[in-house]
Design an enzyme around this catalytic site. Structure first.
Site, PDB file in Angstrom:
ATOM      1  N   ASN A 210      40.766 -45.765 -25.112  1.00 60.49           N
ATOM      2  CA  ASN A 210      41.741 -45.774 -26.214  1.00 60.49           C
ATOM      3  C   ASN A 210      41.194 -45.006 -27.410  1.00 60.49           C
ATOM      4  O   ASN A 210      40.091 -44.478 -27.365  1.00 60.49           O
ATOM      5  CB  ASN A 210      42.094 -47.218 -26.589  1.00 60.49           C
ATOM      6  CG  ASN A 210      40.865 -47.984 -27.033  1.00 60.49           C
ATOM      7  OD1 ASN A 210      40.228 -47.647 -28.019  1.00 60.49           O
ATOM      8  ND2 ASN A 210      40.501 -49.014 -26.274  1.00 60.49           N
ATOM      9  N   ASP A 279      42.498 -53.856 -22.264  1.00 61.32           N
ATOM     10  CA  ASP A 279      43.048 -55.099 -21.707  1.00 61.32           C
ATOM     11  C   ASP A 279      42.918 -55.119 -20.188  1.00 61.32           C
ATOM     12  O   ASP A 279      42.714 -56.162 -19.590  1.00 61.32           O
ATOM     13  CB  ASP A 279      44.524 -55.239 -22.107  1.00 61.32           C
ATOM     14  CG  ASP A 279      44.660 -55.586 -23.579  1.00 61.32           C
ATOM     15  OD1 ASP A 279      43.747 -56.249 -24.107  1.00 61.32           O
ATOM     16  OD2 ASP A 279      45.658 -55.183 -24.204  1.00 61.32           O
ATOM     17  N   LYS A 289      35.101 -38.923  -6.416  1.00 60.85           N
ATOM     18  CA  LYS A 289      36.164 -38.321  -7.244  1.00 60.85           C
ATOM     19  C   LYS A 289      37.486 -38.272  -6.443  1.00 60.85           C
ATOM     20  O   LYS A 289      37.485 -37.815  -5.292  1.00 60.85           O
ATOM     21  CB  LYS A 289      35.728 -36.907  -7.646  1.00 60.85           C
ATOM     22  CG  LYS A 289      36.683 -36.252  -8.598  1.00 60.85           C
ATOM     23  CD  LYS A 289      36.199 -34.874  -8.993  1.00 60.85           C
ATOM     24  CE  LYS A 289      37.292 -34.150  -9.754  1.00 60.85           C
ATOM     25  NZ  LYS A 289      37.034 -32.739  -9.902  1.00 60.85           N
ATOM     26  N   PHE A 323      40.080 -59.417 -34.632  1.00 59.63           N
ATOM     27  CA  PHE A 323      40.906 -58.374 -35.239  1.00 59.63           C
ATOM     28  C   PHE A 323      42.245 -58.335 -34.518  1.00 59.63           C
ATOM     29  O   PHE A 323      42.322 -58.622 -33.331  1.00 59.63           O
ATOM     30  CB  PHE A 323      40.221 -56.999 -35.117  1.00 59.63           C
ATOM     31  CG  PHE A 323      39.368 -56.686 -36.309  1.00 59.63           C
ATOM     32  CD1 PHE A 323      38.139 -57.299 -36.450  1.00 59.63           C
ATOM     33  CD2 PHE A 323      39.802 -55.815 -37.294  1.00 59.63           C
ATOM     34  CE1 PHE A 323      37.347 -57.047 -37.562  1.00 59.63           C
ATOM     35  CE2 PHE A 323      39.025 -55.550 -38.408  1.00 59.63           C
ATOM     36  CZ  PHE A 323      37.796 -56.165 -38.542  1.00 59.63           C
ATOM     37  N   LYS A 337      47.457 -65.348 -32.712  1.00 59.22           N
ATOM     38  CA  LYS A 337      46.137 -65.067 -32.111  1.00 59.22           C
ATOM     39  C   LYS A 337      45.071 -66.001 -32.664  1.00 59.22           C
ATOM     40  O   LYS A 337      44.201 -66.464 -31.937  1.00 59.22           O
ATOM     41  CB  LYS A 337      45.757 -63.609 -32.411  1.00 59.22           C
ATOM     42  CG  LYS A 337      45.310 -62.852 -31.192  1.00 59.22           C
ATOM     43  CD  LYS A 337      45.293 -61.370 -31.428  1.00 59.22           C
ATOM     44  CE  LYS A 337      46.641 -60.758 -31.092  1.00 59.22           C
ATOM     45  NZ  LYS A 337      46.658 -59.316 -31.237  1.00 59.22           N
ATOM     46  N   LYS A 341      43.434 -68.130 -29.700  1.00 56.99           N
ATOM     47  CA  LYS A 341      42.032 -67.855 -29.354  1.00 56.99           C
ATOM     48  C   LYS A 341      41.086 -68.804 -30.086  1.00 56.99           C
ATOM     49  O   LYS A 341      39.873 -68.646 -29.993  1.00 56.99           O
ATOM     50  CB  LYS A 341      41.680 -66.391 -29.659  1.00 56.99           C
ATOM     51  CG  LYS A 341      42.521 -65.389 -28.879  1.00 56.99           C
ATOM     52  CD  LYS A 341      41.920 -63.989 -28.880  1.00 56.99           C
ATOM     53  CE  LYS A 341      42.906 -62.986 -28.299  1.00 56.99           C
ATOM     54  NZ  LYS A 341      42.330 -61.673 -28.063  1.00 56.99           N
TER      55      LYS A 341
HETATM   56  O1  C5P Z   1      44.786 -60.053 -27.833  1.00 61.16           O
HETATM   57  P1  C5P Z   1      44.332 -58.805 -28.546  1.00 61.16           P
HETATM   58  O2  C5P Z   1      43.724 -57.809 -27.616  1.00 61.16           O
HETATM   59  O3  C5P Z   1      45.346 -58.190 -29.445  1.00 61.16           O
HETATM   60  O4  C5P Z   1      43.187 -59.351 -29.522  1.00 61.16           O
HETATM   61  C1  C5P Z   1      42.405 -58.508 -30.302  1.00 61.16           C
HETATM   62  C2  C5P Z   1      41.111 -59.183 -30.606  1.00 61.16           C
HETATM   63  O5  C5P Z   1      40.515 -59.712 -29.423  1.00 61.16           O
HETATM   64  C3  C5P Z   1      40.078 -58.222 -31.159  1.00 61.16           C
HETATM   65  O6  C5P Z   1      39.240 -58.954 -32.011  1.00 61.16           O
HETATM   66  C4  C5P Z   1      39.352 -57.757 -29.891  1.00 61.16           C
HETATM   67  O7  C5P Z   1      38.045 -57.284 -30.192  1.00 61.16           O
HETATM   68  C5  C5P Z   1      39.333 -59.013 -29.071  1.00 61.16           C
HETATM   69  N1  C5P Z   1      39.355 -58.793 -27.616  1.00 61.16           N
HETATM   70  C6  C5P Z   1      38.262 -59.122 -26.853  1.00 61.16           C
HETATM   71  N2  C5P Z   1      38.294 -58.946 -25.496  1.00 61.16           N
HETATM   72  C7  C5P Z   1      39.375 -58.484 -24.883  1.00 61.16           C
HETATM   73  C8  C5P Z   1      40.518 -58.144 -25.645  1.00 61.16           C
HETATM   74  C9  C5P Z   1      40.471 -58.307 -27.023  1.00 61.16           C
HETATM   75  O8  C5P Z   1      37.239 -59.547 -27.417  1.00 61.16           O
HETATM   76  N3  C5P Z   1      39.380 -58.319 -23.551  1.00 61.16           N
END
Ligand code: C5P
Length: 401
Positions: A210, A279, A289, A323, A337, A341
């Site tokens: 990303n 994600d 490859k 974040f 969130k 979380k």
């Molecule tokens: O759920 P979302 O991806 O929007 O949440 C963002 C937050 O979760 C950020 O702090 C990101 O660093 C953390 N995050 C994480 N591991 C993941 C996805 C997101 O620590 N697999």
């Protein structure tokens, strides 16, 4: 204010090839805001001319105990009282021996004896000389007398030997001075941080990633270090240099980031998840490859573990800061969130609009916690990071009391 603003450092230089590194040290200390005065022994002057340090510190260099002109400006007892820190770098084996024995037959030794302030030494010598029981004994005894021992480092030496005895680099010494003189709001706090993007392999040459530049995370690491935290930065691939004094763990995939974080989380006081973790990852990355063979190619993706949620679910968990980068309803998603979380704090920003967020040098945040919120106005990521670290320090202290 600069990190070392109003701080006074008396830098003692003894005879050693590492004396050239101390020129850079004067520059770094001065740049950090410290007022630096330099004292040189006679042997130090055989390696570097006093004029070098004079030009860099902006002050005359003190050389002689019996220099009437220097003594009339500030006598040696005054000089010893003047400083907040007396740092001897490089400190030769001979100097350490004399200092330990309480000799005062040159200006620098006299200052060490006369100083009530912190005295630190940065040993620099041949590895055999450093390993010699006489030196080891001197160092042990100096430490018992509350002299701070900074270094030495291991590595190649001017004489060709390899081993412990090299003086720490100027930046490392400057960082130590900073930590010592400005303990900051996060002094003694272990802060773990993720930053940057992750890369999820498709095959050995391709990946999914990303647009995260890592700039916000790196700015937070710097701000936390400046406030005295001991910072471990677990970073995905970025084009940035790790801030000095920060322990960098470089990773690529979300799985590697997860493992690096979980290994350290229970032993951390604060966890800031700033990384843009992918994600999803490719279910089975190809071992070779992938060749062009048909019009369409499908990749099967599977969900990555949420690192932040995993840390906040730990029995022994740090203070967790997440974040939320959203394109709409920033507040709604951020509060969701925070709850889902089980976070202590969440910093939300709108991405994809205006000059803030991904890939830019600016940001603005809306920070939420269970019973409060605070807006950090649009500013450089460096400034935003400083304000966020102040807020984290405040909330963390509240949570602990
Ligand atoms: O759920 P979302 O991806 O929007 O949440 C963002 C937050 O979760 C950020 O702090 C990101 O660093 C953390 N995050 C994480 N591991 C993941 C996805 C997101 O620590 N697999």
């Amino acid at each position: 204010m600069q990190a070392l603003g109003n701080k006074k450092v008396l830098l003692g230089i003894t005879g050693g090839i590492a004396a050239y590194k101390s020129a850079e040290l004067v520059r770094l200390l001065t740049k950090a805001g410290a007022e630096v005065r330099v004292v040189m022994t006679a042997s130090a002057q055989k390696f570097v001319q006093p004029l070098t340090y004079q030009a860099l510190s902006g002050h005359r260099v003190y050389l002689d105990l019996f220099d009437a002109e220097a003594e009339s400006a500030m006598d040696h007892i005054e000089l010893a009282r003047w400083c907040d820190l007396l740092l001897v770098a490089p400190a030769s084996a001979d100097f350490l021996g004399k200092m330990n024995a309480g000799y005062a037959d040159n200006l620098l030794l006299t200052l060490c004896l006369a100083s009530k302030q912190s005295v630190a030494v940065a040993p620099a010598m041949n590895q055999q000389m450093f390993a010699n029981p006489a030196t080891q004994e001197n160092i042990k005894q100096l430490a018992a007398k509350n002299v701070l021992l900074w270094g030495p480092a291991e590595g190649e030496q001017a004489c060709g030997d390899v081993g412990p005895g090299r003086m720490l680099e100027a930046q490392q010494l400057c960082d130590k001075a900073l930590q010592h003189l400005s303990p900051g709001r996060l002094a003694g706090v272990k802060l773990l941080l993720t930053a940057g993007p992750t890369r999820e392999a498709i095959d050995p040459v391709r990946y999914i990633s990303n647009r995260s530049s890592g700039k916000m995370g790196y700015a937070i690491a710097t701000a936390a270090f400046e406030q005295g935290a001991s910072v471990t930065l677990v970073s995905g691939p970025v084009a940035l240099t790790a801030p000095g004094g920060v322990n960098l763990i470089a990773v690529e995939s979300a799985q590697q980031m997860h493992d690096a974080v979980l290994q350290r989380a229970a032993d951390s006081d604060v966890f800031v998840a700033c990384a843009a973790v992918s994600d999803y990852r490719v279910d089975q990355a190809a071992a070779q490859k992938i060749k062009k063979s048909s019009d369409k190619l499908s990749l099967r993706l599977v969900l990555n573990t949420d690192i932040l949620a995993a840390v906040s679910a730990l029995e022994q968990r740090p203070f967790c800061v997440g974040f939320a980068a959203e394109t709409q309803d920033v507040e709604g998603y951020a509060l969701d969130k925070l709850k889902q979380k089980n976070l202590d704090m969440i910093a939300a920003n709108q991405v994809g609009a205006g000059n803030s967020g991904f890939e830019t040098d600016f940001n603005q945040l809306e920070v939420f916690w269970r019973d409060g919120r605070h807006a950090i106005a649009h500013a450089s990521k460096t400034e935003v990071a400083k304000q966020l670290i102040d807020l984290i320090a405040e909330r963390y202290t509240c949570a602990r009391s």
